[in-house]
Design a protein around this motif. Structure first.
Motif, PDB file in Angstrom:
ATOM      1  N   LYS A   3     -79.569  15.826 -59.005  1.00  0.00           N
ATOM      2  CA  LYS A   3     -78.456  16.545 -59.615  1.00  0.00           C
ATOM      3  C   LYS A   3     -78.892  17.028 -60.984  1.00  0.00           C
ATOM      4  CE  LYS A   3     -74.972  13.896 -57.186  1.00  0.00           C
ATOM      5  NZ  LYS A   3     -73.817  13.008 -57.298  1.00  0.00           N
ATOM      6  N   TRP A   4     -78.734  18.324 -61.215  1.00  0.00           N
ATOM      7  CA  TRP A   4     -79.092  18.931 -62.496  1.00  0.00           C
ATOM      8  C   TRP A   4     -77.843  19.507 -63.123  1.00  0.00           C
ATOM      9  CZ3 TRP A   4     -84.230  22.131 -62.098  1.00  0.00           C
ATOM     10  CH2 TRP A   4     -85.265  21.317 -61.647  1.00  0.00           C
ATOM     11  N   GLN A  11     -69.243  30.284 -63.673  1.00  0.00           N
ATOM     12  CA  GLN A  11     -69.311  30.024 -62.228  1.00  0.00           C
ATOM     13  C   GLN A  11     -70.298  30.944 -61.523  1.00  0.00           C
ATOM     14  OE1 GLN A  11     -67.862  27.375 -60.611  1.00  0.00           O
ATOM     15  NE2 GLN A  11     -67.487  26.786 -62.731  1.00  0.00           N
ATOM     16  N   LEU A  14     -73.670  29.383 -62.062  1.00  0.00           N
ATOM     17  CA  LEU A  14     -73.738  28.176 -61.238  1.00  0.00           C
ATOM     18  C   LEU A  14     -74.077  28.538 -59.798  1.00  0.00           C
ATOM     19  CD1 LEU A  14     -73.218  25.072 -61.013  1.00  0.00           C
ATOM     20  CD2 LEU A  14     -70.880  25.664 -60.409  1.00  0.00           C
ATOM     21  N   ALA A  15     -73.380  29.513 -59.243  1.00  0.00           N
ATOM     22  CA  ALA A  15     -73.621  29.930 -57.857  1.00  0.00           C
ATOM     23  C   ALA A  15     -75.017  30.531 -57.687  1.00  0.00           C
ATOM     24  CB  ALA A  15     -72.564  30.948 -57.428  1.00  0.00           C
ATOM     25  N   GLN A  18     -77.581  27.662 -57.834  1.00  0.00           N
ATOM     26  CA  GLN A  18     -77.494  26.848 -56.621  1.00  0.00           C
ATOM     27  C   GLN A  18     -78.119  27.574 -55.445  1.00  0.00           C
ATOM     28  OE1 GLN A  18     -76.155  23.446 -56.487  1.00  0.00           O
ATOM     29  NE2 GLN A  18     -77.646  23.751 -54.860  1.00  0.00           N
ATOM     30  N   PHE A  21     -81.978  27.375 -55.637  1.00  0.00           N
ATOM     31  CA  PHE A  21     -82.495  26.069 -55.247  1.00  0.00           C
ATOM     32  C   PHE A  21     -82.292  25.800 -53.762  1.00  0.00           C
ATOM     33  CE2 PHE A  21     -82.092  25.250 -59.863  1.00  0.00           C
ATOM     34  CZ  PHE A  21     -83.399  24.876 -60.098  1.00  0.00           C
ATOM     35  N   ASP A  22     -81.164  26.252 -53.219  1.00  0.00           N
ATOM     36  CA  ASP A  22     -80.920  26.084 -51.786  1.00  0.00           C
ATOM     37  C   ASP A  22     -81.930  26.881 -50.968  1.00  0.00           C
ATOM     38  OD1 ASP A  22     -78.781  24.446 -52.342  1.00  0.00           O
ATOM     39  OD2 ASP A  22     -77.248  25.962 -51.858  1.00  0.00           O
ATOM     40  N   HIS A  29     -78.907  19.752 -56.570  1.00  0.00           N
ATOM     41  CA  HIS A  29     -77.495  20.137 -56.651  1.00  0.00           C
ATOM     42  C   HIS A  29     -77.182  20.451 -58.106  1.00  0.00           C
ATOM     43  CE1 HIS A  29     -73.242  20.333 -55.820  1.00  0.00           C
ATOM     44  NE2 HIS A  29     -73.024  19.452 -56.781  1.00  0.00           N
ATOM     45  N   ILE A  30     -76.687  21.661 -58.377  1.00  0.00           N
ATOM     46  CA  ILE A  30     -76.379  22.096 -59.735  1.00  0.00           C
ATOM     47  C   ILE A  30     -74.931  21.728 -60.061  1.00  0.00           C
ATOM     48  CG2 ILE A  30     -76.220  24.079 -61.287  1.00  0.00           C
ATOM     49  CD1 ILE A  30     -79.069  23.435 -60.413  1.00  0.00           C
ATOM     50  N   ILE A  31     -74.741  21.129 -61.240  1.00  0.00           N
ATOM     51  CA  ILE A  31     -73.422  20.722 -61.695  1.00  0.00           C
ATOM     52  C   ILE A  31     -73.111  21.466 -62.996  1.00  0.00           C
ATOM     53  CG2 ILE A  31     -72.019  18.776 -62.480  1.00  0.00           C
ATOM     54  CD1 ILE A  31     -74.034  16.977 -60.950  1.00  0.00           C
TER      55      ILE A  31
END
Length: 71
Positions: A3-4, A11, A14-15, A18, A21-22, A29-31
Motif C-alpha cells: 500500500k502506497w 481523485q 489517484l485513478a 492505480q 500500477f495495475d 494499492h494506491i491510497i
C-alpha cells in the motif's frame, strides 16, 4: 499487496496512478492521503517539483513513513 500513500487528494491522479500500477501488475494499492486523515499543506514552493516535495514530506511526516517524490 503493498500500500502506497499518494500525497494528494486528487481523485484523477489517484485513478491514474492505480491504473499504471495495475497495468504493470506490481501488486501496489494506491491510497489517497485524505482517506488517512491527512489534510492538505500549503504549496508555497517555487516550482511544481518543489510543491510535490512539500506534499510528500508532509504526508510522510504525519504518517512517519519514507517519502517518494512524484511530479
Amino acid at each position: 499487496m503493498q500500500k502506497w500513500v499518494l500525497a494528494s487528494n486528487n481523485q484523477g491522479k489517484l485513478a491514474e496512478f492505480q491504473a499504471l500500477f495495475d497495468d504493470a501488475d506490481l501488486g501496489v494499492h494506491i491510497i489517497a492521503q485524505g482517506s488517512l486523515g491527512i489534510g492538505d499543506v500549503s504549496e508555497d514552493g517555487k516550482s511544481f517539483i518543489e510543491n510535490a516535495i512539500i506534499k510528500a514530506r508532509h504526508a510522510a511526516k504525519v504518517l512517519s513513513l519514507i517519502h517518494i517524490y512524484t511530479c
